[in-house]
Design a protein around this motif. Sequence first.
Motif, mmCIF file in Angstrom:
data_model
loop_
_atom_site.group_PDB
_atom_site.id
_atom_site.type_symbol
_atom_site.label_atom_id
_atom_site.label_comp_id
_atom_site.label_asym_id
_atom_site.label_seq_id
_atom_site.Cartn_x
_atom_site.Cartn_y
_atom_site.Cartn_z
ATOM 1 N N VAL A 57 0.746 4.956 1.188
ATOM 2 C CA VAL A 57 -0.080 5.662 2.166
ATOM 3 C C VAL A 57 0.522 7.032 2.466
ATOM 4 N N THR A 98 -4.323 0.547 7.330
ATOM 5 C CA THR A 98 -4.526 -0.043 5.998
ATOM 6 C C THR A 98 -5.920 0.253 5.441
ATOM 7 N N PHE A 158 0.856 -1.184 0.000
ATOM 8 C CA PHE A 158 0.000 0.000 0.000
ATOM 9 C C PHE A 158 0.891 1.233 0.000
ATOM 10 N N ASP A 211 -0.822 7.527 8.133
ATOM 11 C CA ASP A 211 -1.179 6.105 8.004
ATOM 12 C C ASP A 211 0.056 5.217 8.074
ATOM 13 N N THR A 235 -3.100 0.706 -4.029
ATOM 14 C CA THR A 235 -3.028 -0.679 -3.574
ATOM 15 C C THR A 235 -2.425 -1.530 -4.675
ATOM 16 N N PRO A 279 -5.710 3.495 1.734
ATOM 17 C CA PRO A 279 -4.433 3.724 1.042
ATOM 18 C C PRO A 279 -4.599 4.641 -0.168
#
Length: 183
Positions: free
Chosen positions: A83, A93, A81, A87, A99, A96
């Motif tokens: 982010v 999770t 992910f 995060d 992905t 995001p």
Amino acid sequence: MANTLSLSKQTNKVFRALGLFILLVLMQTVGATEFKVGGSNGWTVSSDSDALLYNQWAKTHRFQVGDSLLFVYNPNKDMVFQVNNEDYNKCNTVNPIATFEDGNTSFKLNQSGAHYFISGVKDNCLKNEKMVVVVLSDRSKNNPTPSSPTPPPPSRNGASSSFVVSFIRHVGALVGSYVLFGM
């Protein structure tokens, strides 16, 4: 006969200019590097006692706009992910930016600054399968002369990659000289 000779010279100049343009484009793309995240271990939870394994790996490389990161992992057991900073710190999770689930993810670094990556499996992230990559800004466009001298950059991806890039650039310069000046 004189017209044919003149046309031949003009055609030769056009081909030289075209050759130089192609050479310059080729030299620009040669500079980009693909980095395999984590080296030979790939993207996985480390059994190493070192909690910052990926960040230490990232600090040993100089990432530039145009480079890419190759995440290699088991797609049945993990994900990647992208982010934001918050995060990343919380191993969140839920939301995001991007992905990736294919097991062989190539992520192009298209802007300077920090990029945050975590495992899509929260438990893996909590075991420090996460990484911050800092991409250098392109000073050549904004500031052609840096205000203070900088040390030479460390090897970007091992000696063989640096040698290949250097070799291609030198060959390109020789070909460019030949195309321009007929040397």
